[in-house]
Design a protein around this motif. Structure first.
Motif, PDB file in Angstrom:
ATOM      1  N   VAL A 194       8.004   5.335  -3.989  1.00  0.00           N
ATOM      2  CA  VAL A 194       9.356   4.751  -3.924  1.00  0.00           C
ATOM      3  C   VAL A 194       9.235   3.241  -3.779  1.00  0.00           C
ATOM      4  O   VAL A 194       9.825   2.471  -4.529  1.00  0.00           O
ATOM      5  N   ASP A 195       8.468   2.809  -2.774  1.00  0.00           N
ATOM      6  CA  ASP A 195       8.171   1.389  -2.593  1.00  0.00           C
ATOM      7  C   ASP A 195       6.823   1.293  -1.886  1.00  0.00           C
ATOM      8  O   ASP A 195       6.078   2.269  -1.814  1.00  0.00           O
ATOM      9  N   GLY A 196       6.526   0.118  -1.340  1.00  0.00           N
ATOM     10  CA  GLY A 196       5.203  -0.096  -0.759  1.00  0.00           C
ATOM     11  C   GLY A 196       4.880   0.736   0.453  1.00  0.00           C
ATOM     12  O   GLY A 196       3.703   0.866   0.817  1.00  0.00           O
TER      13      GLY A 196
ATOM     14  N   SER B  85       8.430  -9.175  -4.000  1.00  0.00           N
ATOM     15  CA  SER B  85       7.523 -10.246  -3.579  1.00  0.00           C
ATOM     16  C   SER B  85       6.128  -9.980  -4.130  1.00  0.00           C
ATOM     17  O   SER B  85       5.818  -8.872  -4.567  1.00  0.00           O
ATOM     18  N   TYR B  86       5.273 -10.987  -4.098  1.00  0.00           N
ATOM     19  CA  TYR B  86       3.917 -10.832  -4.626  1.00  0.00           C
ATOM     20  C   TYR B  86       3.155  -9.747  -3.880  1.00  0.00           C
ATOM     21  O   TYR B  86       2.586  -8.841  -4.489  1.00  0.00           O
ATOM     22  N   HIS B  87       3.128  -9.847  -2.550  1.00  0.00           N
ATOM     23  CA  HIS B  87       2.365  -8.867  -1.775  1.00  0.00           C
ATOM     24  C   HIS B  87       3.058  -7.508  -1.743  1.00  0.00           C
ATOM     25  O   HIS B  87       2.385  -6.481  -1.580  1.00  0.00           O
ATOM     26  N   GLY B  88       4.368  -7.507  -1.925  1.00  0.00           N
ATOM     27  CA  GLY B  88       5.071  -6.231  -2.052  1.00  0.00           C
ATOM     28  C   GLY B  88       4.659  -5.505  -3.315  1.00  0.00           C
ATOM     29  O   GLY B  88       4.466  -4.287  -3.326  1.00  0.00           O
ATOM     30  N   GLN B  89       4.505  -6.263  -4.392  1.00  0.00           N
ATOM     31  CA  GLN B  89       4.047  -5.688  -5.661  1.00  0.00           C
ATOM     32  C   GLN B  89       2.622  -5.158  -5.536  1.00  0.00           C
ATOM     33  O   GLN B  89       2.295  -4.105  -6.081  1.00  0.00           O
ATOM     34  N   LYS B  90       1.787  -5.898  -4.787  1.00  0.00           N
ATOM     35  CA  LYS B  90       0.408  -5.457  -4.575  1.00  0.00           C
ATOM     36  C   LYS B  90       0.367  -4.130  -3.824  1.00  0.00           C
ATOM     37  O   LYS B  90      -0.454  -3.254  -4.127  1.00  0.00           O
ATOM     38  N   ALA B  91       1.239  -3.994  -2.831  1.00  0.00           N
ATOM     39  CA  ALA B  91       1.283  -2.749  -2.058  1.00  0.00           C
ATOM     40  C   ALA B  91       1.710  -1.578  -2.938  1.00  0.00           C
ATOM     41  O   ALA B  91       1.140  -0.478  -2.859  1.00  0.00           O
TER      42      ALA B  91
END
Length: 324
Positions: free
Chosen positions: A44-46, A72-78
């Motif tokens: 669903v998300d990070g 966010s950048y780190h949200g996308q990474k998660a």
């Protein structure tokens, strides 16, 4: 002081065993409302998954895991990290993953163990700097809480992921201004990387064109020296450039009538002269070898004639043999 090999191995085994015992203690010390093995997971998300188990779908928040916003950048990474893990979990025949859930007012919160030896997905995300620790509602043992705080302490000390940016992680979450700056910096870096890659590709294309231009010009000069040569073609294998086996394969097409009118002595003279000119003209190029820049064959320019497709002359050792 250098430790004996046997002691290094023993310490390694102890470290692994200690980690596994700690992990086992965490899960055995907790009480769970639901636990088992899911047939599928969906991201669903990070920090949120939907798992399929016992014929129903269960939405779960990863306990102790708080990731930055998905945009966010780190949200996308998660999210990318979770998708890779879920892809592994969902593979047919992979049964090394288990969920442990506690019921809360807002649904389920829980942890996932996977692999052999077992690893905690939640712990890995904290330890890799993909998320900060937030203690969820409900009863959690001190050993569970401290294990996650210890993982976060390590990520923070090593400045991994979200901890690489001073002030980004706050007591309430993540600073949105710093988050936007991080995303802009990474997008700018990606643009620069793409531009450099495109520039390298353009340069390679131009170098390739220049190299083939040099070959063609060199062979054209050989042709112009002898009007009995109709045209010259060549082939080469780019994958062998820079290797000792690299050579240019050259085919010299002689005018059929001119070849028929020549004596054997004239034929040998034409071949010897043009062969030497081809080698000398190609020797100075970037990838060719001195002494044997090209492998040369001679054919008739009458391409449609079956006889003309055969070689006119053959090099055996250091001698040319006239075939017709």
């Amino acid at each position: 002081m250098k430790l004996p090999v046997w002691l290094v191995i023993l310490l390694g085994i102890f470290a692994v065993a200690s980690g596994l015992l700690l992990l086992a203690a965490i899960f055995l010390s907790q009480s769970w409302d639901l636990q088992g093995q899911a047939t599928a997971y969906h991201v669903v998300d990070g920090n949120t998954l939907v798992l399929e188990a016992d014929g129903r779908q269960i939405r779960m928040d990863l306990a102790f895991v708080d990731t930055p916003p998905p945009d966010s950048y780190h949200g996308q990474k998660a999210v990318e990290f979770l998708k890779k893990k879920v892809q592994q979990f969902n593979q047919k025949g992979n049964d090394d993953h288990f969920y442990y859930l506690k019921k809360t007012e807002n649904g389920y919160v829980g942890q996932i163990l996977y692999g052999r030896p077992a690893e905690s997905l939640n712990d890995e995300m904290i330890r890799e700097g993909l998320a900060r620790v937030v203690i969820p509602d409900g009863e959690w043992t001190d050993i569970t809480i401290n294990s996650y705080l210890s993982a976060q302490k390590e990520a923070r000390r090593l400045k991994r992921g979200i901890w690489a940016h001073k002030g980004y992680v706050t007591k309430d979450g993540f600073d949105p201004e710093i988050g936007r700056k991080i995303l802009q910096d990474h997008e700018a870096a990606e643009r620069r990387a793409r531009q450099k890659a495109e520039a390298r590709k353009r340069k390679q294309i131009e170098e390739e064109k220049a190299y083939h231009r040099q070959i063609k010009q060199a062979l054209d000069k050989v042709k112009q020296k002898d009007e009995r040569i109709a045209f010259i073609r060549y082939e080469e294998d780019p994958s062998k450039r820079g290797k000792s086996s690299y050579t240019i394969f050259v085919k010299v097409y002689v005018k059929e009538q001119a070849w028929a009118d020549m004596t054997n002595s004239q034929k040998l003279s034409l071949v010897a002269t043009s062969y030497k000119s081809i080698q000398e003209s190609l020797e100075g190029l970037k990838y060719t070898r001195d002494g044997l820049a090209a492998y040369v064959e001679y054919y008739s320019d009458t391409a449609g004639d079956l006889v003309a497709r055969e070689k006119l002359i053959h090099l055996r050792g250091s001698k040319w043999l006239i075939l017709r």
